[in-house]
Write a protein that holds these residues in place. Structure first.
Motif, short mmCIF file in Angstrom:
data_model
loop_
_atom_site.label_atom_id
_atom_site.label_comp_id
_atom_site.label_asym_id
_atom_site.label_seq_id
_atom_site.Cartn_x
_atom_site.Cartn_y
_atom_site.Cartn_z
N ALA A 91 3.38 -1.44 3.68
CA ALA A 91 3.10 -0.01 3.55
C ALA A 91 2.62 0.26 2.13
O ALA A 91 3.03 -0.41 1.18
N PRO A 92 1.72 1.26 1.95
CA PRO A 92 1.17 1.53 0.62
C PRO A 92 2.22 1.74 -0.46
O PRO A 92 2.07 1.25 -1.58
N GLU A 93 3.29 2.46 -0.13
CA GLU A 93 4.30 2.72 -1.15
C GLU A 93 5.07 1.45 -1.52
O GLU A 93 5.44 1.24 -2.67
N VAL A 94 5.27 0.56 -0.52
CA VAL A 94 5.92 -0.72 -0.80
C VAL A 94 5.00 -1.60 -1.64
O VAL A 94 5.43 -2.27 -2.58
N ARG A 95 3.71 -1.59 -1.30
CA ARG A 95 2.75 -2.38 -2.05
C ARG A 95 2.70 -1.94 -3.51
O ARG A 95 2.61 -2.76 -4.43
N ALA A 96 2.75 -0.63 -3.74
CA ALA A 96 2.70 -0.11 -5.11
C ALA A 96 3.90 -0.59 -5.91
O ALA A 96 3.76 -1.00 -7.08
N VAL A 97 5.08 -0.55 -5.30
CA VAL A 97 6.28 -1.01 -5.99
C VAL A 97 6.21 -2.51 -6.25
O VAL A 97 6.50 -3.00 -7.35
#
Length: 324
Positions: A91-97
């Motif tokens: 997920a984009p938010e997981v990728r960012a973290v």
């Protein structure tokens, strides 16, 4: 047994400049471990520990084929790595973290190694700033063009009127991409005073400089206190504006910088904290050298190939701790 005095080369998969350095280190029988940050975490594993002793971090980097004892790293050649890659299903938010943690964890650990870096961690990114480069160059005694940074069309128009001649627009960073399926790039462009002041200037920051009449240009590569300069003679209209736009039209000749320019270059590197820099100068018809920019991790292979200047050897000397 760990490899003593290994050079860690961090760069992208395709990097002819790094290839030159690795080939020379191999010729010298210096152990080399090449990796790209894109390999972490899927193709490059990290395990490092700190036990509180003065010896610092211990552990290893490992691929499927090789491993590197972190205690054996004598120097790091940090060229142009690509960002960490993660599974497409994240997920984009997981990728960012995950990306931020990789940058601060994996990247932070590498920067904490007690090794000689070219360039030092963080210095290259700071020195990429054109406003900073120009200010430091002027303070260090180098000639610089009159320059304006603005998002006000009327300010650009007033600047061009004061110059009273051609004005150059330059992007702050290399702009390359694909439009309509075709590769495009934005290079420096020469504008007439009456063409400056378009309303689109308001959309973002723009850099304008006076056009400096040129007999030719110079790429001066500085490595660990040694200077290697080469004249660049352009034989096409596009290359006379920005030589990067037409490499096939260029001729090169090794040269020596004037003493005051050499002194200014050394001062700039000291101020920016860099052991390496690829400097670009315009040489006017009257022989004055005018600073344009410095790339803290710039290409040099094309100059070495054309002139025979021993730049790769100087870089390897620096990575080995051999003083020039």
């Amino acid at each position: 047994m760990p490899e003593s005095g290994t050079v860690l080369v961090i760069t992208g998969t395709f990097d002819p400049t790094a290839d030159l350095v690795i080939e020379e280190l191999n010729r010298r029988a210096v152990p080399v471990f090449r990796a790209d940050t894109a390999w972490f975490p899927s193709r490059l594993a990290l395990a490092a520990g700190l036990d509180g002793s003065p010896s610092g971090w211990g552990g290893a980097l490992a691929t499927e084929r090789r491993s590197l004892d972190l205690a054996a790293v004598r120097s790091v050649y940090y060229r142009r790595p690509t960002p960490s890659e993660f599974p497409p299903g994240l997920a984009p938010e997981v990728r960012a973290v995950a990306s931020a943690e990789a940058r601060r964890g994996f990247g932070g650990l590498l920067s904490a190694l007690p090794a000689r870096w070219l360039p030092p961690p963080g210095r290259a990114e700071e020195a990429e700033s054109k406003p900073l480069q120009l200010r430091v160059a002027a303070e260090c005694g180098l000639r610089v063009p009159r320059t304006l940074i603005t998002n006000r069309p009327e300010a650009a128009r007033e600047f061009a009127n004061r110059i009273g001649g051609p004005v150059v627009y330059k992007p702050f960073t290399p702009i390359r991409g694909t439009v309509g399926g075709e590769s495009v790039a934005v290079y420096a462009s020469v504008l007439r005073p009456e063409d400056v002041g378009h309303p689109s200037i308001a959309a973002t920051a723009h850099l304008f400089q006076e056009w400096v009449p040129k007999a030719h240009e110079v790429r001066l590569t500085a490595v660990g206190g040694r200077l290697f300069a080469a004249e660049i003679h352009a034989e096409s209209d596009a290359a006379r504006t920005d030589w990067r736009s037409d490499y096939d039209s260029l001729r090169y000749r090794a040269c020596e910088p004037p003493a005051e320019v050499a002194a200014g270059v050394h001062r700039v590197l000291a101020r920016l904290g860099l052991p390496y820099g690829a400097f670009d100068f315009v040489v006017t018809p009257s022989g004055k050298w005018v600073f344009l920019e410095v790339n803290p991790n710039g290409q040099y292979g094309f100059v070495e190939q054309a002139t025979g200047l021993p730049i790769t050897a100087a870089i390897c000397d620096y990575l080995e701790g051999i003083e020039g």
